[in-house]
Design a protein around this motif. Structure first.
Motif, short mmCIF file in Angstrom:
data_model
loop_
_atom_site.label_atom_id
_atom_site.label_comp_id
_atom_site.label_asym_id
_atom_site.label_seq_id
_atom_site.Cartn_x
_atom_site.Cartn_y
_atom_site.Cartn_z
N CYS A 273 36.98 38.38 25.79
CA CYS A 273 36.17 38.77 24.63
C CYS A 273 35.11 37.72 24.31
O CYS A 273 34.05 38.04 23.79
CB CYS A 273 37.03 39.08 23.41
SG CYS A 273 38.19 37.79 22.95
N CYS B 156 38.67 44.31 26.62
CA CYS B 156 39.92 43.69 26.18
C CYS B 156 41.14 44.32 26.87
O CYS B 156 41.40 45.51 26.70
CB CYS B 156 40.07 43.81 24.68
SG CYS B 156 41.67 43.25 24.10
N CYS C 132 43.18 36.07 27.05
CA CYS C 132 42.46 35.95 28.31
C CYS C 132 41.06 35.42 28.10
O CYS C 132 40.40 34.99 29.03
CB CYS C 132 42.39 37.31 28.98
SG CYS C 132 41.28 38.45 28.13
N ALA C 133 40.58 35.50 26.86
CA ALA C 133 39.24 35.02 26.50
C ALA C 133 38.11 35.85 27.07
O ALA C 133 36.96 35.44 27.00
CB ALA C 133 39.05 33.55 26.86
N CYS D 24 47.23 40.87 22.13
CA CYS D 24 46.30 39.93 22.76
C CYS D 24 47.04 39.08 23.77
O CYS D 24 48.11 38.55 23.49
CB CYS D 24 45.65 39.05 21.69
SG CYS D 24 44.69 37.69 22.37
S1 SF4 Z 1 39.87 40.08 25.31
FE1 SF4 Z 1 40.22 38.69 23.58
S2 SF4 Z 1 41.45 39.89 22.16
FE2 SF4 Z 1 41.58 40.94 24.15
S3 SF4 Z 1 43.40 40.07 25.15
FE3 SF4 Z 1 41.68 38.83 25.83
S4 SF4 Z 1 41.61 37.12 24.35
FE4 SF4 Z 1 42.87 38.72 23.45
#
Ligand code: SF4
Lengths: 182, 730
Positions: free
Chosen positions: B317, B371, B314-315, B311
């Protein structure tokens, strides 16, 4: 080079930065002075021997009635209207300039004033971010402070509204000179 | 399951119009902006690089740590490995004390929030200022961040102005530019007088001992320039092997987080750099790097959660999560929000803390699709759910329902009784409410479709299959919804496959695929269902096993194998079943895409396609059904907006959290209506039930059909009444 420059310019302007190109160092100094004057800059913090002495930028700015600080920058830079530094590389892919600023004065001049002007050679243009990393990596040692700058300081932290100029400069200007800057 | 508390928080969030407006707007624009930022870049290739490099670092953790420490120490950094929160806090407080530190500025560090570092430093007499604008607002307002990248996204400018006014003791107008200027001026004073800086990092490069920070505001640059003491606090998961590996994170993090090509600043720090000291001298600063474990190694040691090291925070998700978009971050209760937040909370705080939060996950899989670290967040959440279920018994009604479902005879005879009993009892209250099929004992208000008069398993006996010289044999796995509610879909499947030259069997002993148990965290009953069906389907005897329900397909293809993993008898059979299982639309394409007989319908009816979460994101099937639509004469395919957004059904979810399911469905219905289609095609009977129910309630004329039904053409001649559900208020 031409392609790199055009790509760089489009990318930088896309994130609210300004970009110029001139043929010689003397023209670069001329242009920088003119741009700063037109923006109402009254005082400038300069870091680097070339900028202050050899290149004659300091005297040119002084002639134009702009106060130039080259010493005691910890006190001077926070009060200056603009800071001027030299860029090491420029990335065409993203409109980014890369500074190697282990020298604290260079960092003060590029972080504190509301306007940051970077002088650099068109030879400093590299096509991609990957290439820039490769160049940094091939230095004898990774410089203590490497700064990638892509436009002015910005935030979207309140209601996600883009606002230019938070902690860093709200104006960012890149001036390219053909050939050597230093 | 501690529901009242989480229910209360949901209600509060849903009632907060400001929040819903802000999050809704954000969610809408984010998806497009992100896609644009990735234009010309191969996201799949990039993210496999991110995942591979981060996974490599994680699997060579000790080596990475040693390399990092050596490289950083060679450049003059003092590196400290902190096992836990207390350890890290003590070390940093000591550094502050030893250097006579009074004023501290912080650039963003989630790790420091995780361990409540500010409180520890304040207790030691230091003034600590967050300098990231969002974090500063949150600090002044005494709140918690509601988003990993945009901590104050839940607040309006009016609220921010109020917070500023209270704290700065002078009036502030709710004007964003002015508020930002005020923050610059106030924090500039703090920067200039700070004697220590604390930063987090997005990457720690083992090869060179370099720390990399991505920011937009410029606060990390000031924190690295002005104070004479600088401490970095980084989690173990930030390590990457080599300098040039930074490229992959630099190419994905800004695009995924804020849809930027690159953040305004990327700052790379290697060892101490000079700083001005109070006496005016310039010397190298006091420079410390604290690398913190605090539960991370334990997470890595756990096979199911290893990937959490990939992870990059990056948020994205959260940004694509339909639940986050509705309720925001505060419902999640801890500093790491959203789906990944539930997972991190379970390990970095406690499973107890994650208990309510994980239950919010709809299992739609949107997050896994975007992700950049290739984490399968929904699977991890499900694992947490099941572990909680393993330890703690489910409430009696749920457990009872699931026990019934996994007992085929009892379950089926109950359904048969229900089909008879529902008629006189269909109004007001009745038997249907206690049907385990929908676990409807969990809720008071939910309209459900009727149980079919004759289940598919009985109908099948009378289906005539005319396949003169069959190319092969396909077993049909119906699943509960088709077997007992929508047998007509089963008939269409058989007809279509017959037309392809295959004979279809219906293995009698089949029963519920166990999805309700899996998604409610009851592994024991899920396993029972798996074994029962493995036995019944006897995949060894057929060429394919087909389902017309993507959730069942996922069970047959993946879930069963997991549930019986390591079992010498069942594991090989599960592997065989997995190999042969196909979703209907997918199988049809595999068997050859020759269009069915032209039906010669005059004119064109517009059909729009809704992607079921499990079909698109678990099976990767989304082109095939569209191809089938286009092969049907008389139909014209028109795409709706957000065709692959969840319909809000999510199995028992819609019953457990109707207040969240309803607005998600509403959005789906709006997009369907806006498409101008007369028919919605779906490949999932669950989506069909949800969408048809929603349209029915609205009195809409749009009909919903399974792809198989559209292909056999019956759908187009049927009239509305015979159609789906007569809604029973239970
Ligand atoms: S999408 Fe969510 S789980 Fe994937 S890298 Fe970004 S913060 Fe992490």
């Amino acid at each position: 080079m031409e392609d790199y420059y055009q790509s760089f310019r489009v990318k930088l302007e896309g994130v609210s930065g300004e970009c110029y190109r001139v043929a010689t160092a003397a023209e670069g100094i001329e242009l920088a002075t003119h741009v700063l004057q037109s923006k109402g800059v009254k005082s400038v913090a300069l870091a680097g021997f070339f900028l202050s002495e050899a290149g004659g930028l300091a005297s040119k700015l002084a002639q134009a009635g702009i106060t130039v600080h080259t010493e005691n920058l910890r006190a001077a830079a926070p009060e200056a209207d603009a800071g001027i530094t030299i860029g090491r590389w420029a990335i065409a892919e993203t409109g980014t300039i890369v500074q190697t600023a282990t020298d604290v004065d260079e960092r003060l001049c590029s972080t504190l004033p509301p306007l940051h002007l970077v002088l650099l050679s068109t030879d400093a243009l590299v096509p991609t971010l990957a290439e820039a990393l490769k160049r940094i990596h091939s230095s004898p040692e990774i410089p203590g402070f490497v700064g990638f700058i892509t436009g002015p300081s910005r935030t979207s932290d309140i209601e996600r509204v883009l606002t230019i100029g938070v902690h860093g400069p709200e104006q960012f200007i890149a001036v390219f000179v053909e050939g050597e800057v230093e | 399951m501690g529901k009242p508390e989480v229910k209360g928080k949901i209600k509060k969030a849903l009632d907060n119009q400001v929040l819903r407006g802000a999050l809704g707007k954000f969610g809408d624009t984010y998806i497009e902006a992100r896609a644009k930022a990735y234009e010309g870049y191969d996201f799949e290739a990039l993210r496999s690089k991110v995942a591979e490099r981060k996974a490599y670092a994680a699997s060579h953790l000790e080596e990475m740590l040693d390399r990092f420490e050596k490289a950083a120490a060679e450049r003059g950094a003092k590196v400290y490995r902190a096992a836990g929160a207390e350890d890290a806090k003590r070390y940093i407080v000591e550094v502050a004390a030893r250097n006579g530190v009074k004023n501290i500025v912080k650039s963003k560090s989630m790790a420091s929030e995780e361990i409540h570092l500010n409180q520890a430093l304040a207790a030691a007499g230091c003034d600590v200022q967050e300098t990231d604008l969002g974090e500063w607002i949150i600090q002044l307002a005494h709140q918690r961040p509601s988003h990993m990248v945009l901590p104050a996204i839940h607040m309006t400018k009016e609220q921010v102005a109020e917070v500023f006014t209270d704290n700065l003791q002078r009036p502030n107008d709710p004007e964003i530019a002015a508020l930002v200027k005020t923050a610059r001026l106030e924090l500039r004073k703090k920067f200039l007088q700070a004697d220590m800086g604390i930063s987090g990092a997005n990457m720690a490069i083992a090869e060179t001992g370099t720390l990399v920070m991505l920011t937009n505001e410029g606060n990390a640059r000031l924190t690295s320039t002005l104070p004479r003491v600088h401490v970095f606090l980084v989690g173990l998961e930030k390590l990457i092997p080599n300098f040039e590996d930074a490229l992959y994170v630099l190419q994905t993090l800004p695009r995924s987080a804020t849809a930027q090509q690159l953040t305004s600043y990327v700052t790379m720090i290697t060892g101490p750099t000079p700083a001005y000291y109070p006496d005016g001298s310039v010397q190298d600063k006091e420079f410390h790097i604290v690398i913190m474990d605090n539960g991370r190694r334990q997470m890595y040691a756990d096979d199911k959660f290893k990937k959490s090291f990939q992870c990059i925070r990056c948020a994205s998700c959260l940004n694509v999560c339909p639940i986050y978009q509705l309720v925001g971050g505060h419902v999640y209760g801890h500093i790491y929000t959203g789906g990944i937040g539930a997972i991190l909370t379970a390990f970095l705080h406690s499973e107890e803390d994650a208990k309510d939060v994980q239950s919010l996950c709809l299992q739609c899989g949107k997050c896994a699709e975007v992700c950049p670290g290739q984490l399968d967040i929904p699977e991890m959440i499900l694992e947490i759910r099941n572990r909680i279920g393993d330890k703690k018994k489910l409430p009696f009604t749920q457990k009872f329902a699931l026990d019934v479902v996994s007992n085929r005879r009892l379950f089926h005879s109950l359904l048969r009784v229900a089909s008879k009993a529902q008629k006189p009892l269909s109004q007001g209250h009745g038997f249907i409410r206690h049907l385990p099929l929908f676990l409807s004992g969990l809720t008071e208000q939910k309209s459900l479709p009727e149980i079919a008069d004759v289940p598919f398993r009985d109908l099948f006996k009378n289906v005539k299959q005319e396949v003169p010289s069959p190319k092969g044999k396909i077993a049909f796995y119906a699943g509960c919804l088709i077997d007992f509610v929508y047998p007509r879909i089963g008939e269409a499947v058989i007809k279509t496959l017959n037309a392809k030259g295959y004979e279809v069997t219906f293995p009698e002993g089949q029963s519920c695929c166990g999805a309700p148990a899996s998604y409610m965290g009851d592994r024991e009953n899920a396993r029972k269902s798996a074994v029962l069906n493995l036995e019944a389907l006897h995949a060894e005897a057929v060429d394919y096993v087909v389902t017309a329900c993507p959730t069942c397909t996922h069970a047959l293809k993946d879930r069963f194998a997991e549930l019986v993993a390591g079992d010498p008898v069942w594991a090989p059979r599960a592997a065989e079943l997995s190999r042969k299982s196909r979703d209907f639309s997918q199988l049809l394409s595999e068997l050859g895409s020759d269009p069915p007989e032209p039906k010669g319908k005059p004119g064109k009816r517009k059909v729009t396609y809704h992607d079921s979460c499990h079909l698109k994101r678990k099976a990767g099937v989304f082109l095939e059904p569209r191809q089938h639509m286009q092969n049907i004469e008389g139909l014209e395919l028109v795409e709706m907006k957000e065709s692959d957004s969840c319909c809000g059904f999510g199995g028992s979810y819609s019953i457990k959290f109707p207040e969240l399911s309803a607005p998600i469905l509403e959005r789906k219905l709006k997009n369907i209506e806006a498409s101008g289609a007369e028919v919605v095609a779906v490949d999932c009977p669950g989506c069909l039930m949800q969408i048809a129910g929603g349209l029915d309630k609205k009195g809409s004329k749009i009909i919903v059909k399974h792809t198989a039904e559209l292909i056999t053409d019956e759908a187009l001649t049927e009239n509305r009444k015979e159609n789906d559900l007569r809604q029973n208020k239970c």
